[in-house]
Write a protein that holds these residues in place. Structure first.
Motif, PDB file in Angstrom:
ATOM      1  N   THR A   1       0.862  -1.190  -0.065  1.00  0.00           N
ATOM      2  CA  THR A   1      -0.063   0.075  -0.070  1.00  0.00           C
ATOM      3  C   THR A   1       0.877   1.260  -0.060  1.00  0.00           C
ATOM      4  O   THR A   1       0.559   2.250  -0.637  1.00  0.00           O
ATOM      5  CB  THR A   1      -0.889   0.213   1.286  1.00  0.00           C
ATOM      6  OG1 THR A   1      -1.749  -1.186   1.362  1.00  0.00           O
ATOM      7  CG2 THR A   1      -1.853   1.005   1.280  1.00  0.00           C
TER       8      THR A   1
ATOM      9  N   TYR B   1       2.384   1.596  -3.443  1.00  0.00           N
ATOM     10  CA  TYR B   1       1.490   2.004  -4.430  1.00  0.00           C
ATOM     11  C   TYR B   1       0.951   3.777  -4.236  1.00  0.00           C
ATOM     12  O   TYR B   1       0.901   4.379  -5.257  1.00  0.00           O
ATOM     13  CB  TYR B   1      -0.021   1.372  -4.178  1.00  0.00           C
ATOM     14  CG  TYR B   1      -1.229   1.759  -4.837  1.00  0.00           C
ATOM     15  CD1 TYR B   1      -1.469   1.603  -6.214  1.00  0.00           C
ATOM     16  CD2 TYR B   1      -2.235   2.585  -4.185  1.00  0.00           C
ATOM     17  CE1 TYR B   1      -2.608   2.034  -6.785  1.00  0.00           C
ATOM     18  CE2 TYR B   1      -3.385   3.116  -4.819  1.00  0.00           C
ATOM     19  CZ  TYR B   1      -3.450   2.909  -6.129  1.00  0.00           C
ATOM     20  OH  TYR B   1      -4.617   3.400  -6.544  1.00  0.00           O
ATOM     21  N   ARG B   2       0.941   3.993  -3.041  1.00  0.00           N
ATOM     22  CA  ARG B   2       0.437   5.421  -2.787  1.00  0.00           C
ATOM     23  C   ARG B   2       1.726   6.182  -3.072  1.00  0.00           C
ATOM     24  O   ARG B   2       1.611   7.454  -3.726  1.00  0.00           O
ATOM     25  CB  ARG B   2       0.303   5.734  -1.109  1.00  0.00           C
ATOM     26  CG  ARG B   2      -1.034   4.854  -0.747  1.00  0.00           C
ATOM     27  CD  ARG B   2      -1.297   5.376   0.664  1.00  0.00           C
ATOM     28  NE  ARG B   2      -2.281   4.597   1.157  1.00  0.00           N
ATOM     29  CZ  ARG B   2      -2.938   4.838   2.606  1.00  0.00           C
ATOM     30  NH1 ARG B   2      -2.149   5.239   3.437  1.00  0.00           N
ATOM     31  NH2 ARG B   2      -4.084   4.382   2.764  1.00  0.00           N
TER      32      ARG B   2
ATOM     33  N   ILE C   1       1.552   6.351  -7.112  1.00  0.00           N
ATOM     34  CA  ILE C   1       0.398   7.167  -7.586  1.00  0.00           C
ATOM     35  C   ILE C   1       0.323   8.622  -7.324  1.00  0.00           C
ATOM     36  O   ILE C   1       0.020   9.436  -8.266  1.00  0.00           O
ATOM     37  CB  ILE C   1      -0.957   6.492  -7.018  1.00  0.00           C
ATOM     38  CG1 ILE C   1      -0.832   5.138  -7.783  1.00  0.00           C
ATOM     39  CG2 ILE C   1      -2.084   7.192  -7.538  1.00  0.00           C
ATOM     40  CD1 ILE C   1      -1.176   4.971  -9.002  1.00  0.00           C
TER      41      ILE C   1
ATOM     42  N   ARG D   1       1.489  -6.345 -11.186  1.00  0.00           N
ATOM     43  CA  ARG D   1       0.791  -5.476 -10.408  1.00  0.00           C
ATOM     44  C   ARG D   1       0.985  -4.111 -10.465  1.00  0.00           C
ATOM     45  O   ARG D   1       0.095  -3.184 -10.278  1.00  0.00           O
ATOM     46  CB  ARG D   1       1.413  -5.850  -9.026  1.00  0.00           C
ATOM     47  CG  ARG D   1       0.918  -5.179  -7.813  1.00  0.00           C
ATOM     48  CD  ARG D   1       1.024  -5.690  -6.390  1.00  0.00           C
ATOM     49  NE  ARG D   1       0.568  -7.029  -6.291  1.00  0.00           N
ATOM     50  CZ  ARG D   1       0.539  -7.700  -5.225  1.00  0.00           C
ATOM     51  NH1 ARG D   1       1.324  -7.409  -3.990  1.00  0.00           N
ATOM     52  NH2 ARG D   1      -0.046  -8.768  -5.014  1.00  0.00           N
TER      53      ARG D   1
ATOM     54  N   GLY E   1      -1.163  -2.888 -12.948  1.00  0.00           N
ATOM     55  CA  GLY E   1      -2.598  -2.811 -12.268  1.00  0.00           C
ATOM     56  C   GLY E   1      -2.715  -1.321 -11.461  1.00  0.00           C
ATOM     57  O   GLY E   1      -3.850  -0.732 -11.857  1.00  0.00           O
ATOM     58  N   TRP E   2      -1.653  -1.152 -10.780  1.00  0.00           N
ATOM     59  CA  TRP E   2      -1.603   0.066 -10.238  1.00  0.00           C
ATOM     60  C   TRP E   2      -1.563   1.301 -11.143  1.00  0.00           C
ATOM     61  O   TRP E   2      -2.490   2.459 -11.068  1.00  0.00           O
ATOM     62  CB  TRP E   2      -0.141   0.407  -9.126  1.00  0.00           C
ATOM     63  CG  TRP E   2      -0.250  -0.465  -8.381  1.00  0.00           C
ATOM     64  CD1 TRP E   2      -1.239  -1.460  -7.970  1.00  0.00           C
ATOM     65  CD2 TRP E   2       0.707  -0.697  -7.390  1.00  0.00           C
ATOM     66  NE1 TRP E   2      -0.701  -2.245  -6.655  1.00  0.00           N
ATOM     67  CE2 TRP E   2       0.457  -1.816  -6.157  1.00  0.00           C
ATOM     68  CE3 TRP E   2       2.360  -0.144  -7.166  1.00  0.00           C
ATOM     69  CZ2 TRP E   2       1.488  -2.244  -5.548  1.00  0.00           C
ATOM     70  CZ3 TRP E   2       3.137  -0.685  -6.211  1.00  0.00           C
ATOM     71  CH2 TRP E   2       2.550  -1.903  -5.328  1.00  0.00           C
TER      72      TRP E   2
ATOM     73  N   CYS F   1      -3.054   1.437 -14.270  1.00  0.00           N
ATOM     74  CA  CYS F   1      -4.427   1.361 -14.729  1.00  0.00           C
ATOM     75  C   CYS F   1      -5.498   2.051 -13.945  1.00  0.00           C
ATOM     76  O   CYS F   1      -6.457   2.728 -14.294  1.00  0.00           O
ATOM     77  CB  CYS F   1      -4.991  -0.018 -15.103  1.00  0.00           C
ATOM     78  SG  CYS F   1      -4.167  -0.850 -16.279  1.00  0.00           S
ATOM     79  N   SER F   2      -5.274   2.171 -12.359  1.00  0.00           N
ATOM     80  CA  SER F   2      -5.900   2.938 -11.620  1.00  0.00           C
ATOM     81  C   SER F   2      -5.872   4.221 -11.970  1.00  0.00           C
ATOM     82  O   SER F   2      -6.887   5.209 -11.339  1.00  0.00           O
ATOM     83  CB  SER F   2      -5.587   2.603  -9.984  1.00  0.00           C
ATOM     84  OG  SER F   2      -4.252   3.242  -9.823  1.00  0.00           O
ATOM     85  N   ILE F   3      -4.897   4.764 -12.674  1.00  0.00           N
ATOM     86  CA  ILE F   3      -4.840   6.404 -13.113  1.00  0.00           C
ATOM     87  C   ILE F   3      -5.260   6.223 -14.607  1.00  0.00           C
ATOM     88  O   ILE F   3      -5.957   7.198 -15.131  1.00  0.00           O
ATOM     89  CB  ILE F   3      -3.546   7.117 -12.743  1.00  0.00           C
ATOM     90  CG1 ILE F   3      -3.260   7.042 -11.101  1.00  0.00           C
ATOM     91  CG2 ILE F   3      -3.371   8.195 -13.581  1.00  0.00           C
ATOM     92  CD1 ILE F   3      -4.176   7.869 -10.493  1.00  0.00           C
TER      93      ILE F   3
ATOM     94  N   VAL G   1      -7.184   4.518 -16.572  1.00  0.00           N
ATOM     95  CA  VAL G   1      -8.613   4.106 -16.843  1.00  0.00           C
ATOM     96  C   VAL G   1      -9.356   5.351 -16.468  1.00  0.00           C
ATOM     97  O   VAL G   1     -10.313   5.715 -17.469  1.00  0.00           O
ATOM     98  CB  VAL G   1      -8.991   2.737 -16.187  1.00  0.00           C
ATOM     99  CG1 VAL G   1     -10.690   2.584 -16.116  1.00  0.00           C
ATOM    100  CG2 VAL G   1      -8.246   1.457 -16.588  1.00  0.00           C
ATOM    101  N   PRO G   2      -9.373   5.946 -15.524  1.00  0.00           N
ATOM    102  CA  PRO G   2     -10.061   7.165 -15.078  1.00  0.00           C
ATOM    103  C   PRO G   2     -10.016   8.365 -16.117  1.00  0.00           C
ATOM    104  O   PRO G   2     -10.960   8.848 -16.492  1.00  0.00           O
ATOM    105  CB  PRO G   2      -9.804   7.604 -13.768  1.00  0.00           C
ATOM    106  CG  PRO G   2      -9.402   6.078 -12.949  1.00  0.00           C
ATOM    107  CD  PRO G   2      -8.674   5.576 -14.132  1.00  0.00           C
TER     108      PRO G   2
END
Length: 353
Positions: A2, A5-6, A9, A98, A101-102, A104-106, A108-109
């Motif tokens: 986590t 990830y933070r 991002i 992974r 995937g992280w 894509c959290s940016i 995709v939106p």
């Protein structure tokens, strides 16, 4: 994980926001300068400049966001590679998938936001832009009319004279209109008249009310006299404003795929969010820097790849404008090929030599 990830991002969002703001400032300044020159030339008043700019903003945003995303991804993950943080995370158990995937959290939106802009917001804003320019054109013609003076328009083929001008109600009173034709002359006397835009065709019209129309040749007794309650004349102006193509202002739901121009416009609007998503993955695949190349070593290759991708889509739209089905097939094939290229490069990171 986590914390990692933070960490990624947060840096990605900061770089994305910084690049996006810079690109928007440059785009707005360039376009604003152009509108300022047109206002100085008298095409419209200075008080509508900000309205024009606000209606163009969605179009600027939907193009600036994908470019900003590419630079942000390359800079963020390029720094991780250059500082060996990427290797540390992978050795610590964070897989490449992974990290994707992280990412894509940016991505995709952002792609969804670009899709909303291209499919909904931008067409509506462009329609407002077209309407505003049309109203400016009508206001410009109306403001040039002065009571007690003769005014020529429609490439000097028509001359108008009015007794009174109501600026508030935008109505001309006591109208005399003379039109010179090749075979005959037309004279119109009307109680009142207004300038307006035909909502169906977009043509600028002079609508006259309660009058008489005389048509014939001077010196001959073959005049045709017609009384009317309402008469509309199309205005052909010598100076046209730069009004966007009509299909670009149509709502996406009203575009008909059986019409080639509509199909290409719809494909282009759908292509923008797809391009945003694929470009984000491609930027991640190209962000891996070579030893001692620095955190910005892959910016130029990454930007060139994105520009080539974008220009390829534009080229397909321009060259194949006469064949909508072929254009659609090649357009989505381009997206697929770039996606496969990005996936292949990412796969090589999964299995390095």
């Amino acid at each position: 994980m986590t914390v990692a990830y933070r960490y990624i991002i947060k840096e990605l969002i900061i770089v994305l926001g910084t690049v996006f703001v810079l690109l928007m400032l440059v785009s707005i300044a360039a376009r604003f300068t152009g509108y300022l020159q047109e206002a100085a030339a008298g095409k419209f008043t200075a008080d509508v400049l900000w309205t024009l700019m606000s209606l163009r903003l969605p179009e600027f945003v939907q193009l600036a966001l994908p470019f900003s995303l590419v630079i942000a991804v390359i800079v963020t993950f390029g720094r991780l590679h250059a500082d060996q943080e990427f290797v540390v995370m992978v050795m610590g158990g964070t897989s490449i998938l992974r990290l994707v995937g992280w990412l894509c959290s940016i991505v995709v939106p952002v792609a969804i936001l670009v899709g909303v802009l291209s499919l909904v917001v931008t067409p509506a804003a462009r329609q407002g832009f077209v309407n505003l320019l049309a109203n400016i054109a009508v206001s410009h013609e109306f403001d040039l009319v002065r009571p007690g003076e003769f005014r020529s328009f429609s490439n000097d083929t028509r001359t108008i004279y009015v007794d009174e001008v109501d600026r508030d109600a935008r109505v001309l009173h006591g109208v005399f209109l003379f039109e010179e034709r090749d075979t005959s002359d037309v004279t119109v006397l009307a109680d009142s008249a207004t300038f307006l835009i035909d909502s169906d065709t977009g043509h600028r019209l002079l609508r006259l009310h309660e009058g008489v129309r005389y048509e014939g040749s001077p010196g001959k007794a073959d005049y045709e006299i017609v009384s009317f309650e309402e008469l509309s004349l199309r205005l052909d102006l010598s100076e046209e404003l730069d009004i966007p193509i009509e299909v670009e202002a149509l709502p996406s739901a009203s575009l008909d795929r059986s019409i080639g121009e509509h199909a290409q416009q719809l494909d282009w609007r759908i292509s923008l969010p797809i391009m945003t998503f694929v470009s984000g993955l491609l930027a991640f695949a190209l962000s891996r820097t070579r030893p001692r190349s620095g955190r910005f070593g892959q910016i130029i290759p990454g930007v060139l790849a994105f520009v080539c991708y974008y220009l390829l889509l534009v080229l397909v739209q321009q060259v194949l404008s006469d064949s909508s089905e072929l254009s659609t097939a090649i357009l989505y094939t381009c997206h697929l090929l770039v996606f496969v290229a990005a996936a292949t490069l990412i796969h090589r990171q999964l299995n390095p030599r």
